[in-house]
Enzyme design. Structure first.
Site, short mmCIF file in Angstrom:
data_model
loop_
_atom_site.label_atom_id
_atom_site.label_comp_id
_atom_site.label_asym_id
_atom_site.label_seq_id
_atom_site.Cartn_x
_atom_site.Cartn_y
_atom_site.Cartn_z
N GLU A 176 0.83 -1.21 0.00
CA GLU A 176 0.00 0.00 0.00
C GLU A 176 0.86 1.26 0.00
OE1 GLU A 176 0.47 -2.28 2.24
OE2 GLU A 176 -0.18 -1.71 4.27
N CYS A 281 16.47 -6.66 0.42
CA CYS A 281 16.61 -7.90 1.20
C CYS A 281 17.97 -8.54 0.95
CB CYS A 281 15.50 -8.87 0.86
SG CYS A 281 15.68 -9.54 -0.79
N GLU A 384 16.90 -7.02 11.57
CA GLU A 384 17.08 -6.41 10.24
C GLU A 384 16.79 -4.92 10.40
OE1 GLU A 384 13.95 -7.26 7.33
OE2 GLU A 384 15.50 -7.43 5.79
#
Ligand code: NAD
Length: 499
Positions: A176, A281, A384
Site C-alpha cells: 500500500e 533484502c 534487520e
C-alpha cells in the site's frame, strides 16, 4: 489529492471501503496520493472474476501465452522511463535504481518466453502391456500474490509472470506504500493481449490479505516481505490448504579475509550496504573482517567513503547514491535502532543521524551510519535494520566468521571476499544460507536460476524464478492409458499377460 484505484476486470475501479492509506513523496514528506484499502467483499469479487476468466486463458496454447509475455516485455521497454519515474516518486529510490527494479522484473518476463518448454510433460511408452503413462503440467487456477514496498515492479513480476505464462489467473495485493507501478503493469499486460480479468490488482492491508488467504477459490499464495508476516501468511495459507511460498527478512554478512582486495571489498560494501538506502533484502548489513589488521584497514578506508556518500531526491540526478526511506515510520525505526546500538556499546564511527537536506527538511532521509565493534548480542546485530546502516563485527578467524553467519537466524544472502580458492569453496559448501557471493556482494541469481533464502528468510519448499517458478504455479497430473485396448498381432487385438 490523487485517489488511486484497484484494477479489476480490465478497468480502474474506485475503492468501496471508504478506508485509505497515504502514499507519500518520501523526498518531501508530503502525502501525494491515497490508496484504497479493499474489503473482503472486494477481494472475493475480484477473485470470482479471475476464476471466470481463467479457463479460457488456460485453453490458449502455451506458445501464444508466451507471445503475450513477449509483447509485455516490449511494452516494459517502451515505458521504462515512465515506470521508473512513478516508482522513484513513491518509493524514493534513485532513478537508475528504479530502472534496475523494472529491468530485473523484465528479465523474469523474458524467462517466461520459455513457458512452452516448462509446460512440457513426460511420457513413458509401454509402461505395461499396451499401457502408456504420461504426466502433464496444468495451471492451478487463481493464484494470489502479496508483495513488499521495496521492489514494487520486480517482485510482482517474479510472481505473476510465470503464473500467467503457465495459464493461471492472478490477483495481486501490492504494498500500500507504492501501489502505482503495479497498476501500470496491469494496463500494460492488457495492452499486450492478456484477456480482461486474468490479472487483477487489489490494493489493501491486512483485511485484504486475510480475505485472499481465506478465499477457497485461491489455490496458491506467494508472499515477499518481513519475516513475522511471512510466518503468519505461511501458517494461515497452509491451514487453508493452499500452496504457499513466503520469503522474509534478511541479515546478510560479508566476510572479508586478510588476503582480500581491500579496495574491491570497500567498493562492494559501499554499494551493497548503502545502495537503495539499505532497503534491499540482499543488502549487506554486516561486515565481518577477519583479523585485527584487516578490520583496522577496512574501517580506515570505509569511513571517508561513507562520509562522502551523496544523498538526495531522485530528481537530483544520477550521481545520487541513495534517496530517502519510504516513510517517516521507517525513518524513526532506523534512527531508534541506531540509538540502541550506541546505548548497547557499539562504536558509531560515522553518525548520520542528524543529516538534513536543504530544501527537503521534511523528507525521510537518513544519513549513512557505520558501526564498528558490534557484538552478536546487540539489537543492531540481531534485527534487520533496513536502512543505510552497516555494522562491523570483528572476527578472529575464518572459522569464527563462518560460525557467526551460520548462527544468525536469517539466511537470505552472504558473501566472502578472498583471493584464496580453498577458502571460497569451503565457504560456499558449508554455509547454511541460500544465495552466496564470492567476491560478489549482492549475489542475486539471474532469472533462469532460482531465488530464495534459508532459515527464517524463506518458508515453503520451492524458490521463486527459474524452473522452480513453473513448478510452483503448476500441478502435475499423471495419466495411465491402455489404448488401444490391446496389442495388434495377426490382425487381432489381444493382451499379453505380464510376467
Ligand atoms: P511487510 O511485511 O511490512 O509487508 C509486505 C506485505 O505484507 C505488504 O503487501 C503488506 O501490505 C502486507 N502486510 C503487512 N502487514 C500485514 C499483516 N499484519 N497481515 C497481513 N499482511 C500484512 O514488508 P515491507 O516493509 O513491505 O518490505 C520489507 C521487508 O521485505 C523486509 O523485511 C525485506 O527483507 C523483505 N524482503 C524480502 C525479500 C526476499 O526475497 N526474501 C525481498 C524483498 C523484501
Amino acid at each position: 489529492m490523487q485517489e488511486l484505484t484497484h484494477y479489476i476486470n480490465g478497468a480502474h475501479v474506485k475503492g468501496e471501503s471508504g478506508r485509505f492509506s497515504d502514499v507519500f513523496n518520501p523526498a518531501t514528506g508530503e502525502v501525494q496520493a491515497k490508496t484504497p484499502l479493499a474489503t473482503k467483499a472486494e477481494i472475493d469479487a475480484a477473485v470470482a472474476i479471475a476464476a471466470a476468466a481463467q479457463p479460457a486463458w488456460a485453453a490458449v496454447n502455451p506458445q501464444r501465452r508466451a507471445r503475450v509475455m513477449m509483447k509485455f516485455a516490449d511494452l516494459l521497454n517502451r515505458d521504462m522511463d515512465k515506470l521508473a519515474e512513478a516508482l522513484s516518486r513513491e518509493h524514493g529510490k534513485t532513478f537508475p535504481d528504479a530502472k534496475g527494479d523494472v529491468v530485473r522484473g523484465l528479465e523474469v518476463v523474458e524467462f517466461c518466453f520459455a513457458a512452452p518448454h516448462f509446460m512440457k510433460g513426460e511420457y513413458t511408452e509401454g509402461a505395461g502391456p499396451a499401457i502408456d503413462m504420461y504426466s502433464m503440467r496444468q495451471p492451478l487456477g487463481v493464484c494470489g500474490g502479496i508483495t513488499p514496498f521495496n521492489f514494487p515492479a520486480m517482485i510482482p513480476m517474479w510472481m505473476f509472470a510465470p503464473s500467467l505464462a503457465a495459464g493461471n489467473a492472478f490477483v495481486l495485493k501490492p504494498s500500500e506504500r507504492d501501489p502505482s507501478v503495479p497498476l501500470m503493469l496491469a494496463e500494460l499486460l492488457e495492452e499486450a493481449g492478456l484477456p480482461k480479468g486474468v490479472f487483477q490488482v487489489v490494493n489493501g492491508d491486512k483485511e485484504a490479505v486475510d480475505a485472499l488467504l481465506d478465499n477457497e477459490t485461491v489455490q496458491s499464495i506467494g508472499f515477499v516481505g518481513s519475516t513475522p508476516i511471512a510466518q503468519y501468511i505461511y501458517a494461515r495459507g497452509c491451514e487453508n490448504g493452499k500452496r504457499v511460498q513466503c520469503f522474509g527478512g534478511a541479515k546478510n554478512h560479508m566476510i572479508i579475509m586478510p588476503d582480500a582486495d581491500m579496495d574491491q571489498a570497500v567498493d562492494a560494501l559501499i554499494g551493497a550496504g548503502y545502495g537503495a538506502a539499505g532497503e534491499r533484502c540482499m543488502a549487506i548489513s554486516v561486515a565481518v573482517p577477519v583479523g585485527k589488521d584487516t578490520a583496522d584497514k577496512l574501517i580506515e578506508k570505509l569511513i571517508p567513503r561513507v562520509e562522502s556518500l551523496k544523498i538526495g531526491p531522485y530528481t537530483a540526478g544520477d550521481d545520487v547514491d541513495y534517496g530517502p526511506l519510504v516513510t517517516a515510520a521507517a525513518k524513526e525505526r532506523v534512527l531508534g535502532l541506531v540509538d540502541r546500538g550506541v546505548e548497547q556499546g557499539a562504536d558509531l564511527v560515522v553518525d548520520g543521524r542528524d543529516f538534513k537536506l536543504q530544501g527537503y527538511e521534511n523528507g525521510f532521509f537518513v544519513g549513512a551510519c557505520l558501526f564498528d565493534n558490534v557484538t552478536p548480542d546487540m539489537d543492531i546485530y540481531k534485527q534487520e535494520i533496513f536502512g543505510p546502516v552497516l555494522s562491523t563485527v570483528r572476527a578472529d578467524s575464518y572459522d569464527d566468521a563462518l560460525k557467526l553467519a551460520m548462527d544468525h537466524e536469517y539466511g537470505n544472502g552472504t558473501a566472502i571476499f578472498t583471493r584464496d580458492g580453498d577458502t571460497a569453496r569451503d565457504f560456499a559448501n558449508r554455509i547454511n544460507i541460500g544465495m552466496v557471493g564470492i567476491n560478489v556482494p549482492i549475489p542475486v541469481p539471474l532469472a533462469y536460476h532460482t531465488f530464495g533464502g534459508w532459515k527464517k528468510s524463506a518458508f515453503g519448499d520451492l524458490n521463486q524464478c527459474g524452473p522452480d517458478s513453473f513448478k510452483f504455479y503448476t500441478r502435475t497430473k499423471t495419466v495411465t492409458a491402455r489404448w488401444p485396448s490391446g496389442i495388434k498381432e495377426g490382425g487381432e487385438f489381444h493382451f499379453k499377460a505380464m510376467d
